[in-house]
Write a protein that holds these residues in place. Structure first.
Motif, PDB file in Angstrom:
ATOM      1  N   ASN A 100     -14.385 -14.429  -3.478  1.00  0.00           N
ATOM      2  CA  ASN A 100     -15.723 -14.382  -4.103  1.00  0.00           C
ATOM      3  C   ASN A 100     -16.086 -15.667  -4.827  1.00  0.00           C
ATOM      4  O   ASN A 100     -16.543 -15.642  -5.954  1.00  0.00           O
ATOM      5  CB  ASN A 100     -15.809 -13.250  -5.133  1.00  0.00           C
ATOM      6  N   ILE A 103     -19.572 -16.035  -6.324  1.00  0.00           N
ATOM      7  CA  ILE A 103     -19.825 -15.257  -7.546  1.00  0.00           C
ATOM      8  C   ILE A 103     -19.306 -16.035  -8.752  1.00  0.00           C
ATOM      9  O   ILE A 103     -19.935 -16.066  -9.808  1.00  0.00           O
ATOM     10  CB  ILE A 103     -19.125 -13.885  -7.477  1.00  0.00           C
ATOM     11  N   SER A 106     -21.825 -18.505  -9.541  1.00  0.00           N
ATOM     12  CA  SER A 106     -23.026 -17.852 -10.059  1.00  0.00           C
ATOM     13  C   SER A 106     -22.838 -17.500 -11.530  1.00  0.00           C
ATOM     14  O   SER A 106     -23.706 -17.773 -12.372  1.00  0.00           O
ATOM     15  CB  SER A 106     -23.297 -16.597  -9.223  1.00  0.00           C
ATOM     16  N   LEU A 107     -21.674 -16.906 -11.844  1.00  0.00           N
ATOM     17  CA  LEU A 107     -21.414 -16.528 -13.238  1.00  0.00           C
ATOM     18  C   LEU A 107     -21.300 -17.756 -14.128  1.00  0.00           C
ATOM     19  O   LEU A 107     -21.750 -17.750 -15.270  1.00  0.00           O
ATOM     20  CB  LEU A 107     -20.140 -15.684 -13.320  1.00  0.00           C
ATOM     21  N   PHE A 110     -24.737 -18.740 -14.945  1.00  0.00           N
ATOM     22  CA  PHE A 110     -25.318 -17.829 -15.936  1.00  0.00           C
ATOM     23  C   PHE A 110     -24.808 -18.174 -17.335  1.00  0.00           C
ATOM     24  O   PHE A 110     -25.582 -18.228 -18.301  1.00  0.00           O
ATOM     25  CB  PHE A 110     -24.974 -16.371 -15.613  1.00  0.00           C
ATOM     26  N   LEU A 133     -25.932 -13.291 -22.688  1.00  0.00           N
ATOM     27  CA  LEU A 133     -25.983 -13.979 -21.391  1.00  0.00           C
ATOM     28  C   LEU A 133     -24.809 -14.948 -21.270  1.00  0.00           C
ATOM     29  O   LEU A 133     -24.275 -15.183 -20.202  1.00  0.00           O
ATOM     30  CB  LEU A 133     -27.312 -14.729 -21.234  1.00  0.00           C
ATOM     31  N   ILE A 136     -21.228 -12.146 -21.383  1.00  0.00           N
ATOM     32  CA  ILE A 136     -20.882 -11.197 -20.321  1.00  0.00           C
ATOM     33  C   ILE A 136     -20.249 -11.884 -19.102  1.00  0.00           C
ATOM     34  O   ILE A 136     -19.207 -11.437 -18.621  1.00  0.00           O
ATOM     35  CB  ILE A 136     -22.112 -10.343 -19.934  1.00  0.00           C
ATOM     36  N   PRO A 137     -20.820 -12.996 -18.598  1.00  0.00           N
ATOM     37  CA  PRO A 137     -20.145 -13.641 -17.467  1.00  0.00           C
ATOM     38  C   PRO A 137     -18.741 -14.139 -17.790  1.00  0.00           C
ATOM     39  O   PRO A 137     -17.866 -14.111 -16.928  1.00  0.00           O
ATOM     40  CB  PRO A 137     -21.069 -14.808 -17.123  1.00  0.00           C
ATOM     41  N   ILE A 140     -16.005 -11.592 -17.251  1.00  0.00           N
ATOM     42  CA  ILE A 140     -15.637 -11.398 -15.846  1.00  0.00           C
ATOM     43  C   ILE A 140     -14.869 -12.605 -15.329  1.00  0.00           C
ATOM     44  O   ILE A 140     -13.892 -12.468 -14.592  1.00  0.00           O
ATOM     45  CB  ILE A 140     -16.891 -11.124 -15.008  1.00  0.00           C
ATOM     46  N   GLY A 143     -11.242 -12.414 -16.238  1.00  0.00           N
ATOM     47  CA  GLY A 143     -10.456 -11.507 -15.402  1.00  0.00           C
ATOM     48  C   GLY A 143     -10.674 -11.747 -13.929  1.00  0.00           C
ATOM     49  O   GLY A 143     -10.603 -10.824 -13.123  1.00  0.00           O
ATOM     50  N   TYR A 144     -10.937 -13.004 -13.587  1.00  0.00           N
ATOM     51  CA  TYR A 144     -11.363 -13.280 -12.220  1.00  0.00           C
ATOM     52  C   TYR A 144     -10.274 -12.989 -11.197  1.00  0.00           C
ATOM     53  O   TYR A 144     -10.551 -12.545 -10.092  1.00  0.00           O
ATOM     54  CB  TYR A 144     -11.811 -14.740 -12.108  1.00  0.00           C
ATOM     55  N   LYS A 146      -8.133 -10.664  -9.988  1.00  0.00           N
ATOM     56  CA  LYS A 146      -8.014  -9.228 -10.208  1.00  0.00           C
ATOM     57  C   LYS A 146      -6.591  -8.735 -10.048  1.00  0.00           C
ATOM     58  O   LYS A 146      -6.203  -7.735 -10.612  1.00  0.00           O
ATOM     59  CB  LYS A 146      -8.923  -8.484  -9.240  1.00  0.00           C
TER      60      LYS A 146
ATOM     61  N   VAL B 153     -29.656 -11.346 -18.055  1.00  0.00           N
ATOM     62  CA  VAL B 153     -28.412 -10.754 -18.551  1.00  0.00           C
ATOM     63  C   VAL B 153     -28.023  -9.579 -17.656  1.00  0.00           C
ATOM     64  O   VAL B 153     -26.869  -9.438 -17.240  1.00  0.00           O
ATOM     65  CB  VAL B 153     -28.567 -10.271 -20.010  1.00  0.00           C
ATOM     66  N   ILE B 159     -24.004  -8.462 -11.159  1.00  0.00           N
ATOM     67  CA  ILE B 159     -23.201  -9.280 -10.239  1.00  0.00           C
ATOM     68  C   ILE B 159     -21.725  -9.200 -10.623  1.00  0.00           C
ATOM     69  O   ILE B 159     -20.847  -9.000  -9.785  1.00  0.00           O
ATOM     70  CB  ILE B 159     -23.697 -10.745 -10.267  1.00  0.00           C
ATOM     71  N   THR B 163     -18.585  -7.459  -8.539  1.00  0.00           N
ATOM     72  CA  THR B 163     -17.411  -8.247  -8.165  1.00  0.00           C
ATOM     73  C   THR B 163     -16.134  -7.554  -8.615  1.00  0.00           C
ATOM     74  O   THR B 163     -15.150  -7.505  -7.885  1.00  0.00           O
ATOM     75  CB  THR B 163     -17.484  -9.634  -8.830  1.00  0.00           C
ATOM     76  N   MET B 164     -16.176  -7.025  -9.860  1.00  0.00           N
ATOM     77  CA  MET B 164     -14.986  -6.355 -10.377  1.00  0.00           C
ATOM     78  C   MET B 164     -14.658  -5.112  -9.549  1.00  0.00           C
ATOM     79  O   MET B 164     -13.499  -4.781  -9.327  1.00  0.00           O
ATOM     80  CB  MET B 164     -15.223  -5.944 -11.833  1.00  0.00           C
ATOM     81  N   LYS B 166     -15.465  -4.515  -6.397  1.00  0.00           N
ATOM     82  CA  LYS B 166     -15.307  -4.761  -4.964  1.00  0.00           C
ATOM     83  C   LYS B 166     -13.831  -4.713  -4.558  1.00  0.00           C
ATOM     84  O   LYS B 166     -12.965  -5.222  -5.264  1.00  0.00           O
ATOM     85  CB  LYS B 166     -15.881  -6.135  -4.652  1.00  0.00           C
ATOM     86  N   GLU B 168     -10.839  -5.970  -2.405  1.00  0.00           N
ATOM     87  CA  GLU B 168     -10.538  -7.214  -1.712  1.00  0.00           C
ATOM     88  C   GLU B 168      -9.289  -7.065  -0.874  1.00  0.00           C
ATOM     89  O   GLU B 168      -8.301  -6.494  -1.325  1.00  0.00           O
ATOM     90  CB  GLU B 168     -10.277  -8.325  -2.738  1.00  0.00           C
TER      91      GLU B 168
END
Lengths: 480, 172
Positions: A100, A103, A106-107, A110, A133, A136-137, A140, A143-144, A146, B153, B159, B163-164, B166, B168
């Motif tokens: 990903n 993503i 993208s994050l 953001f 804003l 939050i990104p 994630i 914890g990219y 996973k 936001v 998004i 992603t979390m 999904k 894989e």
């Protein structure tokens, strides 16, 4: 032109486009999204720089009650976008084999946008929205990976504490709104100056809640517990973003809020903040001395640097020089810390180890990376010809001017202390013999990036006037 | 008459506050996840009641629609779908007392500050709550920019959440 609105347009369009393109292009989008995001951030940084030198004049915001287009915002936009550019460009190589990838970018866009808006926001509501804003990104991104347990742990810790801090921040904002009847910072300031004295305890409580809420992102003691785990577990490029980027954006919110609230409230928070600053730098430096892993060491060093920055806010009532120093050190620290984390990232990729002992003899296998890491570490320690020295000098001078000579002295001692662990890494890289001599290829793009950042540190050290001037003008423009 | 109204409002507040806090504790402590989700819904409903007590009917309505309605139902759905997951109960040790101590200290400090400040003496005698039209106009004029950014936001959160969630590669 209305720079923040233009940046909102550019960055948000790119951030929304990348996931859509990922679906449309499938495989082909992997490298494309990396270069595209880097390009977009570079364009944004270019716009900010052009505006800073006056080529693009800065006009009043389209939402003047929420945003204030001033040099302060431009300065911090420059800082955070420089960090975002470093992170984005280095991720091209570092995140090559991750899932990903679009993503991720993208994050990243953001978060950058959130940081930029936060730099300009002058309304509690806007600060809160931008804060989210930005935040939050990053949860994630932390914890990219996973399937990596450390990354999961880091993300959960960061998320829970981040949510708690947001709640505390919101609580402080709501009390402040209750006391003043407005969320707009200048209006809040006007109402605070007329606040009846029996409300002062509530106002103090609100300010403490605000400091605590912001403090988590600022990584000041005692809100620092999550930092080492999060920085170690997160992908190292994200650690660079957290340490050099979001922390600086947190400081701009702190400056805007406290610069407004401080002088009007008849509260003496100077000593409180000075003690927090002292605790932050001392704890950060002492803990860094005992670390075995480079990311944890840099995390603690990042905490210590937050202590230096806090000196600038602590002396706020008596001198403006502290704020100038804060801005100046924010820029220098962002570049140095970013560079240090990114160098650690590339070493971790190439050697698949993050322990300090893996740096033994690194100068023989990865000479250019070692060189730029050395520059960053010396800068962080505050070695004279480099930029970190000047900004620390300004901060400690401000402490002396603000009648906090003991704090300046403690800061100097801490700098000397920090040279202990920074120097140890340099010694490992240049003096110690490597345990195994495997020739490691240094990726060209990445190395150019590291050297460019090192060049910035050296050049702004030799010729510090432009950045210092910019910081000074930004502070002067802060109060109308 | 006025005194009676005061007593009524105060007792209502007390009931709602106890309901909210009790349900929140239950939401955290219940062993069965479904009970936790339902307790959370009750706690959110209690907060909606507090909003009504403050004459913020608009916020109360949104609270019921969004939190009680959508989010709680969503959580219960998720609980239903991932039922087979094993939830590990960690034995709680001294942290509980530490947490309790901190909570009591915090409440004491806030209470002390609130009682000793002029808050109780400066209640506005009468104050008309803003109408829905006013709120709508405010959001779209003064705060339009914040609204735009809130949209971003939300986009970022969606998004990220996708992603979390999904799957894989060879995940089960």
């Amino acid at each position: 032109m209305d720079i923040p609105v233009i940046l909102v347009g550019i960055l948000s369009a790119a951030a929304l486009l990348l996931p859509a393109l990922d679906i449309a292009l499938r495989r082909a989008s992997r490298t494309f999204s990396a270069y595209f995001a880097t390009f977009v951030i570079a364009i944004s940084l270019g716009i900010v720089l052009l505006s800073a030198v006056g080529v693009i004049p800065l006009t009043e915001s389209v939402a003047p009650n929420l945003m204030r287009n001033d040099l302060m915002g431009l300065f911090f936009s420059m800082v955070v976008l420089s960090v975002a550019l470093l992170v984005s460009a280095s991720s091209i190589d570092y995140m090559k084999n991750e899932h990903n990838i679009s993503i991720y970018y993208s994050l990243l866009l953001f978060t950058s946008l959130g940081m930029v808006i936060l730099s300009f926001a002058v309304d509690f509501l806007m600060i809160f929205v931008a804060w989210e804003l930005m935040g939050i990104p990053t949860f994630i991104l932390t914890g990219y990976r996973k399937k990596d347990l450390a990354s999961n742990e880091a993300a959960v810790k960061f998320f829970i504490l981040g949510a708690l801090a947001t709640g505390i921040l919101l609580y402080g904002i709501s009390i402040m709104y209750g006391l003043t009847g407005s969320t707009n910072l200048p209006a809040v300031a006007a109402a605070l100056s007329k606040l009846s004295p029996d409300m002062l305890p509530m106002a103090a409580f609100s300010v403490i809640m605000l400091i605590a809420g912001l403090g988590l992102k600022l990584s000041i003691v005692p809100f620092h517990m999550w930092i080492p785990d999060a920085y170690e577990g997160a992908p190292t490029t994200v650690s660079a973003l957290l340490s050099a980027g979001t922390k600086k954006a947190g400081f701009v919110a702190g400056v805007r809020i406290l610069a407004v609230a401080f002088p009007l409230l008849k509260l003496d928070l100077t000593l409180t903040l000075a003690i927090i600053a002292l605790a932050t730098m001392t704890l950060g430096n002492l803990a860094a001395l005992t670390q075995k892993s480079i990311t944890r060491l840099l995390a603690y060093s990042s905490i210590a640097q937050a202590g230096y920055l806090l000196v600038g806010i602590a002396v706020l009532p008596s001198t403006n020089l502290g704020l100038t120093g804060l801005l100046y050190h924010s820029f220098n620290h962002a570049i140095m810390q970013g560079l240090a984390f990114l160098a650690a990232a590339i070493v971790a990729v190439r050697l698949s180890k993050t322990t300090l002992s893996s740096y033994e003899g690194l100068s023989k296998t990865m000479p250019l990376t070692s060189f730029s890491l050395t520059i960053a570490l010396l800068g962080l320690a505050g070695m004279p010809p480099l930029s970190g020295f000047w900004s620390k000098l300004v901060l400690f001078t401000a402490a002396v001017e603000g009648d906090l000579t003991w704090l300046a002295f403690a800061g100097l001692l801490n700098s000397a202390l920090s040279l202990g662990y920074y120097g140890l890494i340099i010694k490992r890289m240049y003096v110690d013999e490597p345990s195994e001599t495997i020739q490691v290829r240094e990726p060209a793009g990445f190395t150019i990036l590291l050297l460019a950042a090192a060049a910035v540190i050296i050049l702004t050290g030799i010729y510090p006037a432009p950045i210092y001037d910019f910081a000074q003008r930004a502070v002067l423009a802060l109060t109308p | 008459m006025k005194r009676a109204a005061h007593i009524m409002v105060d007792s209502l507040f007390l009931v709602l506050a106890l309901l909210t806090i009790g349900a929140s504790i239950l939401a955290l402590e219940s062993r069965e996840l479904v009970y936790g989700a339902v307790s959370l819904a009750v706690s959110l409903l209690g907060i909606a009641g507090l909003f009504i007590l403050l004459e913020a009917t608009f916020v109360a309505m949104l609270q019921v629609i969004v939190f009680v309605g959508a989010i709680s139902v969503l959580i219960i759905f998720v609980v239903m779908l991932v039922r087979r997951e094993k939830w590990v109960a960690l034995p709680a040790g001294g942290e509980v007392f530490g947490g309790l101590l901190i909570a009591i200290l915090l409440v004491a400090v806030v209470g002390y500050l609130a009682v000793n400040s002029g808050i109780s003496s400066t209640l506005p005698p009468s104050y008309a709550p803003p109408s829905y039209t006013q709120i709508g106009i405010q959001i779209l004029t003064d705060y339009w920019f914040a609204l735009e950014i809130l949209g971003l936001v939300l986009a970022a959160a969606v998004i990220g959440a996708l992603t979390m969630a999904k799957i894989e590669g060879n995940e089960p």
